[in-house]
Scaffold this motif. Sequence first.
Motif, PDB file in Angstrom:
ATOM      1  N   LYS A 167       0.817  -1.219   0.000  1.00  0.00           N
ATOM      2  CA  LYS A 167       0.000   0.000   0.000  1.00  0.00           C
ATOM      3  C   LYS A 167       0.849   1.266   0.000  1.00  0.00           C
ATOM      4  O   LYS A 167       0.311   2.381  -0.053  1.00  0.00           O
ATOM      5  N   GLU A 168       2.158   1.113   0.049  1.00  0.00           N
ATOM      6  CA  GLU A 168       3.042   2.267  -0.056  1.00  0.00           C
ATOM      7  C   GLU A 168       3.210   2.718  -1.512  1.00  0.00           C
ATOM      8  O   GLU A 168       3.758   3.787  -1.768  1.00  0.00           O
ATOM      9  N   TRP A 169       2.731   1.902  -2.435  1.00  0.00           N
ATOM     10  CA  TRP A 169       2.919   2.156  -3.870  1.00  0.00           C
ATOM     11  C   TRP A 169       1.570   2.328  -4.556  1.00  0.00           C
ATOM     12  O   TRP A 169       0.550   1.805  -4.114  1.00  0.00           O
ATOM     13  N   CYS A 170       1.577   3.016  -5.688  1.00  0.00           N
ATOM     14  CA  CYS A 170       0.346   3.219  -6.468  1.00  0.00           C
ATOM     15  C   CYS A 170       0.718   3.418  -7.936  1.00  0.00           C
ATOM     16  O   CYS A 170       1.859   3.773  -8.257  1.00  0.00           O
ATOM     17  N   PRO A 171      -0.222   3.208  -8.841  1.00  0.00           N
ATOM     18  CA  PRO A 171       0.045   3.534 -10.241  1.00  0.00           C
ATOM     19  C   PRO A 171       0.044   5.051 -10.441  1.00  0.00           C
ATOM     20  O   PRO A 171      -0.640   5.763  -9.708  1.00  0.00           O
ATOM     21  N   PRO A 172       0.793   5.552 -11.407  1.00  0.00           N
ATOM     22  CA  PRO A 172       0.907   6.998 -11.600  1.00  0.00           C
ATOM     23  C   PRO A 172      -0.127   7.589 -12.555  1.00  0.00           C
ATOM     24  O   PRO A 172       0.093   8.659 -13.130  1.00  0.00           O
ATOM     25  N   GLY A 173      -1.255   6.899 -12.742  1.00  0.00           N
ATOM     26  CA  GLY A 173      -2.243   7.383 -13.698  1.00  0.00           C
ATOM     27  C   GLY A 173      -1.904   6.918 -15.102  1.00  0.00           C
ATOM     28  O   GLY A 173      -0.772   6.519 -15.398  1.00  0.00           O
ATOM     29  N   LEU A 291       9.520  12.905 -27.122  1.00  0.00           N
ATOM     30  CA  LEU A 291      10.248  12.408 -25.959  1.00  0.00           C
ATOM     31  C   LEU A 291      11.731  12.747 -26.058  1.00  0.00           C
ATOM     32  O   LEU A 291      12.364  13.110 -25.060  1.00  0.00           O
ATOM     33  N   GLU A 292      12.303  12.644 -27.247  1.00  0.00           N
ATOM     34  CA  GLU A 292      13.709  12.998 -27.423  1.00  0.00           C
ATOM     35  C   GLU A 292      13.919  14.484 -27.168  1.00  0.00           C
ATOM     36  O   GLU A 292      14.888  14.889 -26.514  1.00  0.00           O
ATOM     37  N   ARG A 293      13.001  15.297 -27.651  1.00  0.00           N
ATOM     38  CA  ARG A 293      13.127  16.752 -27.489  1.00  0.00           C
ATOM     39  C   ARG A 293      13.035  17.144 -26.021  1.00  0.00           C
ATOM     40  O   ARG A 293      13.673  18.100 -25.587  1.00  0.00           O
ATOM     41  N   ARG A 294      12.236  16.381 -25.249  1.00  0.00           N
ATOM     42  CA  ARG A 294      12.020  16.724 -23.842  1.00  0.00           C
ATOM     43  C   ARG A 294      12.813  15.813 -22.899  1.00  0.00           C
ATOM     44  O   ARG A 294      12.496  15.728 -21.713  1.00  0.00           O
ATOM     45  N   HIS A 295      13.777  15.097 -23.446  1.00  0.00           N
ATOM     46  CA  HIS A 295      14.672  14.248 -22.639  1.00  0.00           C
ATOM     47  C   HIS A 295      13.897  13.247 -21.783  1.00  0.00           C
ATOM     48  O   HIS A 295      14.224  13.011 -20.613  1.00  0.00           O
ATOM     49  N   GLY A 296      12.852  12.665 -22.381  1.00  0.00           N
ATOM     50  CA  GLY A 296      12.099  11.596 -21.739  1.00  0.00           C
ATOM     51  C   GLY A 296      11.016  12.050 -20.781  1.00  0.00           C
ATOM     52  O   GLY A 296      10.292  11.213 -20.234  1.00  0.00           O
ATOM     53  N   VAL A 297      10.874  13.362 -20.561  1.00  0.00           N
ATOM     54  CA  VAL A 297       9.861  13.874 -19.633  1.00  0.00           C
ATOM     55  C   VAL A 297       8.890  14.758 -20.420  1.00  0.00           C
ATOM     56  O   VAL A 297       9.220  15.898 -20.767  1.00  0.00           O
ATOM     57  N   LEU A 298       7.687  14.236 -20.708  1.00  0.00           N
ATOM     58  CA  LEU A 298       6.723  15.021 -21.476  1.00  0.00           C
ATOM     59  C   LEU A 298       6.241  16.246 -20.704  1.00  0.00           C
ATOM     60  O   LEU A 298       5.881  17.261 -21.289  1.00  0.00           O
ATOM     61  N   GLY A 299       6.211  16.146 -19.367  1.00  0.00           N
ATOM     62  CA  GLY A 299       5.768  17.286 -18.575  1.00  0.00           C
ATOM     63  C   GLY A 299       4.271  17.501 -18.599  1.00  0.00           C
ATOM     64  O   GLY A 299       3.799  18.645 -18.644  1.00  0.00           O
ATOM     65  N   LEU A 300       3.511  16.417 -18.556  1.00  0.00           N
ATOM     66  CA  LEU A 300       2.056  16.544 -18.527  1.00  0.00           C
ATOM     67  C   LEU A 300       1.614  17.243 -17.236  1.00  0.00           C
ATOM     68  O   LEU A 300       2.313  17.170 -16.217  1.00  0.00           O
ATOM     69  N   PRO A 301       0.479  17.915 -17.249  1.00  0.00           N
ATOM     70  CA  PRO A 301       0.011  18.594 -16.030  1.00  0.00           C
ATOM     71  C   PRO A 301      -0.195  17.621 -14.871  1.00  0.00           C
ATOM     72  O   PRO A 301      -0.696  16.511 -15.050  1.00  0.00           O
ATOM     73  N   LEU A 302       0.196  18.070 -13.690  1.00  0.00           N
ATOM     74  CA  LEU A 302       0.076  17.264 -12.481  1.00  0.00           C
ATOM     75  C   LEU A 302      -1.377  17.138 -12.042  1.00  0.00           C
ATOM     76  O   LEU A 302      -2.139  18.105 -12.080  1.00  0.00           O
ATOM     77  N   ILE A 303      -1.744  15.935 -11.608  1.00  0.00           N
ATOM     78  CA  ILE A 303      -3.002  15.711 -10.902  1.00  0.00           C
ATOM     79  C   ILE A 303      -2.631  15.234  -9.500  1.00  0.00           C
ATOM     80  O   ILE A 303      -2.053  14.163  -9.332  1.00  0.00           O
ATOM     81  N   VAL A 319      -2.575  10.466   2.080  1.00  0.00           N
ATOM     82  CA  VAL A 319      -1.401  10.538   1.208  1.00  0.00           C
ATOM     83  C   VAL A 319      -1.773  11.286  -0.065  1.00  0.00           C
ATOM     84  O   VAL A 319      -2.947  11.440  -0.406  1.00  0.00           O
ATOM     85  N   TYR A 320      -0.743  11.733  -0.767  1.00  0.00           N
ATOM     86  CA  TYR A 320      -0.912  12.241  -2.125  1.00  0.00           C
ATOM     87  C   TYR A 320      -0.441  11.178  -3.106  1.00  0.00           C
ATOM     88  O   TYR A 320       0.602  10.544  -2.910  1.00  0.00           O
ATOM     89  N   GLN A 321      -1.217  10.988  -4.162  1.00  0.00           N
ATOM     90  CA  GLN A 321      -0.793  10.196  -5.311  1.00  0.00           C
ATOM     91  C   GLN A 321      -0.580  11.161  -6.467  1.00  0.00           C
ATOM     92  O   GLN A 321      -1.483  11.926  -6.818  1.00  0.00           O
ATOM     93  N   LEU A 322       0.612  11.143  -7.029  1.00  0.00           N
ATOM     94  CA  LEU A 322       0.971  12.073  -8.095  1.00  0.00           C
ATOM     95  C   LEU A 322       0.671  11.407  -9.430  1.00  0.00           C
ATOM     96  O   LEU A 322       1.332  10.443  -9.820  1.00  0.00           O
ATOM     97  N   GLU A 323      -0.343  11.913 -10.126  1.00  0.00           N
ATOM     98  CA  GLU A 323      -0.842  11.253 -11.324  1.00  0.00           C
ATOM     99  C   GLU A 323      -0.851  12.214 -12.507  1.00  0.00           C
ATOM    100  O   GLU A 323      -0.776  13.434 -12.352  1.00  0.00           O
TER     101      GLU A 323
END
Length: 457
Positions: A167-173, A291-303, A319-323
């Motif tokens: 329960k310490e883990w969750c999917p990231p959306g 993905l290449e242009r952003r070095h693997g981080v698309l930077g989608l808006p945080l939920i 807890v907060y789940q960062l999705e």
Amino acid sequence: MRSAGLSQTFIDNFRFYYEQLVQGATGYISREEAQPVETLPSYQELDASLRRAGEEALSRALVLKLNGGLGTSMGMDGPKSLLPVKGDLTFLDIIVRQVLALRRRFDLPIPLVLMNSFYTRNATLHALEAYPELKAQGVPLDFLQHMEPKIWKESLLPAEWPNDPDKEWCPPGHGDIYTALVDSGMLKALLDAGYEYAFVSNVDNLGAVLDLAILGYFADQRIPFLMEVAQRTPADRKGGHLARSRNGCLILRESAQCPPEEEAEFQDIHLYRYFNTNNLWINLRALVEMLERRHGVLGLPLIRNEKPIDPTDPTTPRVYQLETAMGSAIGVFEDAQALCVPRSRFAPVKKNSDLLVLMSDAYHLNEDYTLSLAPECNGTPPVVTLDDRYYLLYDAMKARFPAGPPSLRRCISLTVQGDVTFGAAVTVLGRVVVEAPEGESLQIPDGAVLEEIRRAS
């Protein structure tokens, strides 16, 4: 996270959102940043030439289904995709048979790929053993979604729960799909095999089938990312909607991203007219470039989702789940578009009330395993509302419909209040409310015809 075997790319993505959280980010998108969308291209505008273009592009297309959910909100502990929905056929059975029907029709090995979670993978792959012909597709059947640590709300440190470390883990959306495609090697495998166009949708939406006209439009217009949206109705007022950013780009705003003081405006279906069906079309080559242009981080808006660490016990610490949402990539890709599609392409099952409609004769399963509404429905499925006190869990719902669902093809709406058990061959006509006396149960007899009346003892 490294000790758990997570890749540096995924760790970089998690760090991107965790740093926002520490800096006080809420993930809210205000009205100023989310302007209404007035008009969009419509599915009805797609002509025969685009259908032909879709047939030409089909050899480079694949079907990708999100299959990470367990259906816990319906009382299930296994993959939601293995729930029977038409006779003995499950969501997964029907989806597989839809793809196999396409293969036979066009003599192409159109791949079916699943994004599984650790919770769904083994049971799903076991179920797919009933379809050995799937393996002819030449690419793997699935890849895995990542897992991330939950974060204590008070300290913003990684949560620890020794009584049940899982329960310490969750999917990231489902926004994780982009990183998971890369880390799993699936994206490279698909491109190496010559596949370029991915049609992505939820496994519980049987209305989401690969449409040749949309594929043709997507390929012909060289669109990097296309979102299927539909007109919002009162039933959709709480769901995410399409909007435009200040610079005119299309963006997705989910309910968790709406500031509390703007909730009424968020739910105004006349102001924000379109909702995301979560049927997406992704150009895989454009994804690689982004993905290449952003070095693997698309930077989608945080939920930022706040929940108890034990989802079965609301009294446990928060807890907060960062999705992230995969549809929010519409705001990342230049020249991304949205297409307004018929409501028939959106038939998700989130509650047992949705499932009852799908199981009933309101929906017909065609020879190619696509779904169609009964003619009597006039293009609009019936709206069913079941009392959560008695029908929230799947087994409880089935026990109250022991002979199967009633006939709903001539039903506009059915509301069931209280503990009601339906007999065999019950027919519902028009708008019907069935109400059991408080504290008592009610039995609807076999063969009953329920019309626009209120039934009580």
